[in-house]
Write an enzyme that holds these catalytic residues in place. Structure first.
Site, PDB file in Angstrom:
ATOM      1  N   HIS A 187    -119.784  19.524 -70.116  1.00  0.00           N
ATOM      2  CA  HIS A 187    -119.955  18.499 -69.617  1.00  0.00           C
ATOM      3  C   HIS A 187    -118.632  18.206 -68.654  1.00  0.00           C
ATOM      4  O   HIS A 187    -118.076  17.206 -68.951  1.00  0.00           O
ATOM      5  CB  HIS A 187    -120.095  17.095 -70.580  1.00  0.00           C
ATOM      6  CG  HIS A 187    -121.290  17.379 -71.114  1.00  0.00           C
ATOM      7  ND1 HIS A 187    -121.485  17.014 -72.505  1.00  0.00           N
ATOM      8  CD2 HIS A 187    -122.555  17.671 -70.757  1.00  0.00           C
ATOM      9  CE1 HIS A 187    -123.168  17.152 -72.543  1.00  0.00           C
ATOM     10  NE2 HIS A 187    -123.562  17.815 -71.723  1.00  0.00           N
TER      11      HIS A 187
HETATM   12  C1  LIG Z   1    -125.935  24.826 -69.464  1.00  0.00           C
HETATM   13  C2  LIG Z   1    -125.730  23.664 -69.253  1.00  0.00           C
HETATM   14  C3  LIG Z   1    -126.520  22.505 -70.046  1.00  0.00           C
HETATM   15  C4  LIG Z   1    -126.210  21.185 -69.810  1.00  0.00           C
HETATM   16  N1  LIG Z   1    -126.980  20.357 -70.299  1.00  0.00           N
HETATM   17  C5  LIG Z   1    -127.030  18.909 -69.893  1.00  0.00           C
HETATM   18  C6  LIG Z   1    -127.961  18.003 -70.288  1.00  0.00           C
HETATM   19  O1  LIG Z   1    -128.717  18.278 -70.871  1.00  0.00           O
HETATM   20  N2  LIG Z   1    -127.835  16.736 -69.649  1.00  0.00           N
HETATM   21  C7  LIG Z   1    -126.772  16.490 -68.860  1.00  0.00           C
HETATM   22  O2  LIG Z   1    -126.668  15.332 -68.340  1.00  0.00           O
HETATM   23  N3  LIG Z   1    -126.010  17.149 -68.542  1.00  0.00           N
HETATM   24  C8  LIG Z   1    -125.687  18.595 -68.717  1.00  0.00           C
HETATM   25  N4  LIG Z   1    -124.945  19.517 -68.088  1.00  0.00           N
HETATM   26  C9  LIG Z   1    -124.119  19.118 -67.443  1.00  0.00           C
HETATM   27  C10 LIG Z   1    -124.931  18.809 -65.822  1.00  0.00           C
HETATM   28  O3  LIG Z   1    -125.963  19.746 -65.614  1.00  0.00           O
HETATM   29  C11 LIG Z   1    -123.491  18.553 -64.887  1.00  0.00           C
HETATM   30  O4  LIG Z   1    -122.820  17.593 -65.251  1.00  0.00           O
HETATM   31  C12 LIG Z   1    -123.928  18.423 -63.360  1.00  0.00           C
HETATM   32  O5  LIG Z   1    -125.093  19.266 -63.063  1.00  0.00           O
HETATM   33  C13 LIG Z   1    -123.032  18.406 -62.403  1.00  0.00           C
HETATM   34  O6  LIG Z   1    -123.136  18.364 -61.238  1.00  0.00           O
HETATM   35  P1  LIG Z   1    -122.547  18.678 -60.220  1.00  0.00           P
HETATM   36  O7  LIG Z   1    -123.346  18.135 -58.917  1.00  0.00           O
HETATM   37  O8  LIG Z   1    -121.188  18.192 -60.181  1.00  0.00           O
HETATM   38  O9  LIG Z   1    -122.368  20.401 -60.227  1.00  0.00           O
HETATM   39  P2  LIG Z   1    -123.426  21.480 -59.948  1.00  0.00           P
HETATM   40  O10 LIG Z   1    -124.617  21.058 -60.489  1.00  0.00           O
HETATM   41  O11 LIG Z   1    -122.866  22.515 -60.842  1.00  0.00           O
HETATM   42  O12 LIG Z   1    -123.477  21.877 -58.677  1.00  0.00           O
HETATM   43  C14 LIG Z   1    -122.395  22.583 -57.763  1.00  0.00           C
HETATM   44  C15 LIG Z   1    -123.272  23.340 -56.996  1.00  0.00           C
HETATM   45  O13 LIG Z   1    -122.265  23.910 -56.067  1.00  0.00           O
HETATM   46  C16 LIG Z   1    -122.548  25.372 -55.575  1.00  0.00           C
HETATM   47  N5  LIG Z   1    -121.369  26.130 -55.178  1.00  0.00           N
HETATM   48  C17 LIG Z   1    -120.091  26.211 -56.004  1.00  0.00           C
HETATM   49  N6  LIG Z   1    -118.989  26.817 -55.273  1.00  0.00           N
HETATM   50  C18 LIG Z   1    -119.629  27.083 -54.046  1.00  0.00           C
HETATM   51  C19 LIG Z   1    -119.175  27.688 -52.787  1.00  0.00           C
HETATM   52  N7  LIG Z   1    -118.008  27.943 -52.804  1.00  0.00           N
HETATM   53  N8  LIG Z   1    -119.923  27.653 -51.800  1.00  0.00           N
HETATM   54  C20 LIG Z   1    -121.337  27.322 -51.893  1.00  0.00           C
HETATM   55  N9  LIG Z   1    -121.754  26.792 -52.853  1.00  0.00           N
HETATM   56  C21 LIG Z   1    -121.064  26.685 -54.193  1.00  0.00           C
HETATM   57  C22 LIG Z   1    -123.038  25.948 -56.984  1.00  0.00           C
HETATM   58  O14 LIG Z   1    -123.449  27.265 -56.868  1.00  0.00           O
HETATM   59  C23 LIG Z   1    -123.896  25.041 -57.362  1.00  0.00           C
HETATM   60  O15 LIG Z   1    -125.257  24.752 -57.164  1.00  0.00           O
HETATM   61  C24 LIG Z   1    -125.284  20.810 -68.563  1.00  0.00           C
HETATM   62  C25 LIG Z   1    -124.600  21.942 -67.838  1.00  0.00           C
HETATM   63  C26 LIG Z   1    -124.592  23.032 -68.400  1.00  0.00           C
HETATM   64  C27 LIG Z   1    -123.991  24.127 -67.614  1.00  0.00           C
END
Ligand SMILES: Cc1cc2nc3c(=O)[nH]c(=O)nc-3n(C[C@H](O)[C@H](O)[C@H](O)COP(=O)(O)OP(=O)(O)OC[C@H]3O[C@@H](n4cnc5c(N)ncnc54)[C@H](O)[C@@H]3O)c2cc1C
Length: 532
Positions: free
Chosen positions: A469
């Site tokens: 997280h």
């Molecule tokens: C295994 C796992 C289980 C989890 N379980 C839960 C749960 O049950 N419930 C919950 O609330 N939270 C959970 N979380 C946490 C939650 O999923 C994250 O907090 C949330 O998805 C974060 O969202 P975000 O948009 O910040 O990043 P992300 O969803 O990680 O999105 C970032 C995106 O940017 C892309 N990216 C990165 N760098 C580049 C680049 N240079 N060029 C192009 N694209 C790029 C990545 O590929 C990705 O698709 C979990 C996380 C993991 C890893």
């Protein structure tokens, strides 16, 4: 470097939990959007089957598969760090649990100077995204793109966990996103009709996605800055390197590890660190990559008296096959659940005043690689949801392909040690209280001879985990270490925002997906207002 001849109003970097929301809402408001995602399409079938997320945990075709630096207080262990690298981002590989956080978390952001981010301000954005299967209420809404559902069935071990927790003083709670988070009950999840429902499903597939050009398999390497104004991005795919310009803004939604990485590769960050890595400084912003926060957790593992755990589905081909058949035919049974059925939120010390420990029942016990052990088993996981620990994420070099250096510094403070020991002791008490105790054949890890505080701490050092997280590395605020202001604009530059989990100044007391999606909704709304 080839120019991408097309022109877009906005370029969004990263199609994850927040990025899909931002792209979807901007497109709905009539703007043209280029959404650039390093991973591929979300076509792996395990993405869509709720229990299938165990198959994605260390699968490099959908996952960045990072690991931390050796953790100084965890016996030098490196912690595995899965992150989604696929449409939907981490929301396509996560446990789907939907818990928003406590009102005090958001009021805390407001009190740090983030005007407009108190609980009353953010609740409408949680609701805007929401389609609550149970119907609307003070805290919930229907009609939004993001489905929030109950697990398809209750489960005898989950029921036993709640009853034991209740006997130990936890009130029953059937909505951790309602009046209070305190108590014990089943979680709700992001599924629709028994399938995962990520923000890629929710925001890109509907008419909302009409003005979005989604490009997968492209790694963004740099943001292009001209005289303090951001005008485009450089990216590469398998065929070459490209430059594309944005008429209005670039939005970085690459997540807590990769958003600071993209900024640093672009020369935006702490000038000392950038110089050390040989990256020319474009804009000195000392907070980039600092303030990494995560929940810290450690499990107690048990052999079960009854072969009704996820381990049994994995270890017995007939049971596994029957469960899969049931899922395919009826979208029900264990494959339609995430295996993490239940939570008990407790407060480990009276002075803290609100829950700081999430105790999760998991219907499996596994190694760190998520491979089930060869017997019926389950885990009770103590998760410290507001640790003091602060870490960092920084580039190792100017090479965009190189994974970032990640440090958490877990278990540094005495308060963190005290809290996790209290969480473990309460977890053990649950396991020893009927009817949960009826299912316990044996505590196998750490085992009942692990008793003293020092022994418990050693168990944490040897088995403690980052709970995935991660937040905070491009924190929002008004102080010198803030990376973005409360409208999520990168401080000191024009035309650039960060909108994802990395902007949280302090971690929410819950799994972080719901809050990341809310940030996407609120961030998109602010952009739309600013361009009216
Ligand atoms: C295994 C796992 C289980 C989890 N379980 C839960 C749960 O049950 N419930 C919950 O609330 N939270 C959970 N979380 C946490 C939650 O999923 C994250 O907090 C949330 O998805 C974060 O969202 P975000 O948009 O910040 O990043 P992300 O969803 O990680 O999105 C970032 C995106 O940017 C892309 N990216 C990165 N760098 C580049 C680049 N240079 N060029 C192009 N694209 C790029 C990545 O590929 C990705 O698709 C979990 C996380 C993991 C890893």
């Amino acid at each position: 470097m080839k120019p991408n001849e097309n022109n877009y109003d906005f370029i969004v970097i990263g199609a994850g939990s927040a990025g899909c929301v931002v792209a979807g809402r901007l497109s709905e408001a009539g703007h043209s959007v280029l959404l650039l995602e390093a991973g591929g399409k979300n076509s792996n079938p395990w993405i869509h089957i709720p229990l299938g997320y165990a198959k994605l945990y260390s699968n490099p075709s959908v996952n960045w598969c990072y690991e931390s630096e050796p953790e100084p207080n965890l016996n030098g262990r490196k912690l595995f760090q899965p992150r989604g690298k696929v449409l939907g981002g981490s929301g396509s590989i996560n446990g789907m649990i939907y818990v928003r956080g406590q009102p005090e978390d958001f009021d805390g952001w407001r009190d740090l100077g983030c005007e407009g981010w108190g609980f009353e301000d953010v609740l409408p954005f949680f609701k805007k995204s929401e389609h609550q299967e149970r119907g609307p209420s003070k805290y919930h809404a229907t009609g939004g793109p993001l489905w929030i559902s109950d697990l398809p069935s209750t489960y005898e071990l989950g029921d036993a966990f709640h009853e034991a927790s209740h006997k130990l003083g936890s009130p029953y709670n059937n909505d951790f996103n309602g009046e209070t988070q305190l108590g014990t009950g089943y979680v709700q999840v992001n599924t629709k009709n028994g399938r995962r429902w990520s923000t890629a499903d929710a925001y890109l597939k509907s008419t909302m996605g009409r003005n979005i050009k989604v490009q997968t398999g492209v790694l963004v390497e740099q943001i292009v800055v001209d005289n303090g104004k951001v005008c485009g991005v450089k990216y590469r795919d398998k065929d070459g390197n490209y430059l594309v310009s944005a008429r209005k803004e670039v939005i970085v939604s690459a997540g807590t590890f990769n958003s600071p990485k993209v900024l640093e590769l672009s020369g935006i960050g702490d000038s000392e660190i950038l110089k050390e890595k040989g990256i020319p400084v474009t804009h000195d912003l000392p907070g980039v990559g600092k303030n990494l926060q995560d929940h810290f957790g450690v499990g107690l593992e048990f052999k079960s008296t009854k072969p009704v755990t996820v381990n049994d589905l994995y270890n017995n081909i007939f049971k596994g096959g029957a469960a899969m058949m049931r899922y395919l035919l009826f979208k029900s049974g264990p494959m339609a659940s995430n295996g993490n059925y239940s939570n008990t939120f407790i407060t480990t010390s009276e002075e803290i005043g609100r829950p700081d420990m999430m105790i999760t029942f998991m219907s499996w016990c596994t190694g760190e690689d998520l491979q089930p052990r060869p017997f019926s088993g389950f885990t009770i996981l103590a998760e410290h949801i507001r640790p003091d620990a602060r870490g960092s994420v920084h580039v190792r070099s100017s090479d965009p392909e190189e994974p970032p250096a990640i440090s958490f510094n877990f278990l540094e403070s005495e308060a963190d040690k005290k809290a996790i020991i209290a969480g473990l002791r309460h977890s053990r008490k649950i396991s020893q209280t009927a009817p949960m105790s009826d299912f316990v054949a044996e505590e196998i890890l750490p085992g009942l001879d692990c008793e003293s505080d020092e022994e418990m701490l050693e168990h944490c050092r040897q088995n403690g985990l980052s709970l995935l997280h991660c937040v905070g590395t491009c924190k929002m605020g008004v102080d010198d270490m803030a990376v973005v202001d409360p409208r999520l604009r990168v401080r000191g530059l024009k035309g650039l925002r960060v909108i994802d989990a990395s902007i949280m100044p302090t971690i929410v007391s819950a799994n972080t997906n719901a809050a990341s999606i809310m940030i996407g909704e609120k961030g998109a709304q602010m952009i739309i207002e600013d361009w009216q």
